[in-house]
Write an enzyme that holds these catalytic residues in place. Sequence first.
Site: not given
Lengths: 112, 472
Positions: B397-398
Amino acid sequence: MNNLDLLTAITVFVLSVLVGIEVISKVPATLHTPLMSGSNSVHGIVVIGAMLIAAESHTWLGYVLAFVAMVFGAMNVVGGYVVTDRMLEMFKARPAPGTPDKVTAGTRDKEV
Amino acid sequence: MDTVSNAVHYVFLAAAACFVIGLHLMNHPRTARRGNTLSAGAMAVAIGGTVWLVVHESRITSTGWLVLVSGGLVGAALGLWAAREVKMTAMPQLVSVFNAVGGGAAALIAVNDLLQADHPAALGARVSLPGALSIVIGAVTFSGSLVAAGKLQGLVSGSPVVFPGARLLNVLLPASFAVGTVWLVLAPDSTTALYGLVVVALLFGVTMVLPIGGADMPVVIALLNAFTGSAVAMAGFVLDETALIIAGMLVSSSGGILTKLMADAMNRSIMNIVIGGFGTGDSAPTAVGADGAPAQVRAISVDDVAIQLAYARKVIFVPGYGLAAAQAQHELGDLAKLLTEHGVDVSYAVHPVAGRMPGHMNVLLAEANVPYTQLKEMDEVNPEFPQADVALVIGANDVTNPIARRPGNAISGMPILDVDKAKSVVVIKRSMGHGYAGVDNELYTDPKTGMFFTDAKKGLAELKAAVGEFVG
């Protein structure tokens, strides 16, 4: 221990720090986890210290402390090396594509 | 010094040299295993030398032998069992536990030495200072590592645990062990100072790690690894054993470097992590969907994804923590193998902080028989994204969020994988949940991104079956 010995010990201390930095800073990120685990097993050398205090102990408290230190140290050294080897075994060269893979992913876990 | 202890010290020196060479061989996947074997052999020889020394000095009592042998066997059995049984995804926890016992042993050695001295008052600062430091560092590492392992295992809440007064405690405790250290150096026979120091240091280990979020655990483990090394080196000063000083500082400085590399990969300082940052709840979610409305995402089906993959020339997989959590590395490896056999150029883009330790993702993929030549690090793979027909993101994600390139949010400045530059992007994810940083990922709302909502393991198995139909 006289002053010269202390000086030697401190020299060793400083040089070890520099060697550690030099050796590690070139390792590729791919190997960081096995490396951390590998250096983890190197500090298992503490087991030698535990053996030495077991040899010098002569009170019950001393024996108890030495026993726990032995358990901790031996766990660190044996576990550290075995788990690092288990990880690195997975990085070994693969057979060329096309040749049948004798070790399949499924059996690999049980085998090690 | 007599002949035997001289000989044993040369053995220790040789062992120390082998540790350095062993770590150096870990530079390359081809030689890494040999390096580890060399290091283990050196350790065995050093232990053998110590036994020789102990026998030769013949001061050990029979109870001492019993303690030495039984303690060694129990510890070795526990270590062997843990090392064999642990799942590859649980590796960081295990490393953390080994850190804990290493630090604990160093602290116990120092406690023992200060208690056993025949005339403790005669101990100079030469022994009591490293002794106090060994106790403080060892005990902090012991309790801190256990809390870290507990967080990773889910026994302790992975989210930051902050209680009223925690920050104050984290100032008071170090202050009190500074006082305790000075006290112990001035009065080495004070058992009050000794036990007080142990208790305060153990408490600090807990209060130091509890407020740190799960995302930062890898950095914390690397840091604690460095701590253990220095605790062992201090124990070496206490016992006058050069081997412990060399090996301990070798680990300590290498652990320090690893910690820094890891923190750099997240674009954060080590101080910032230890004091609290990501996942502490301090950094509130900053990004919201456009106009506050839920962002529009395009959900796609397994067949859509399979067609894209089967007719691609170049596919880049982007594995993240979601893959590790679902233990789907074997399914991914199988899918990649199928595509490779079909002539698709497959590679894996591995962000330095993917997984839970630096390089953890590489270990997981290696477990699934992925050739390490297909694993590419961030700097190497980023220029390849524009040529990729499909970038398949699995649970990352990040590290894929393009907003990191803009200032003013929680992950600003963090180096990311340029997934958004690929011709087409597919994200396998269970829901629209946030990553550790708690910010929305703009990649998901990009028009060329398709979201394949499923469990990573199930989804990849389905994909493999579907791709098989197209290429078979």
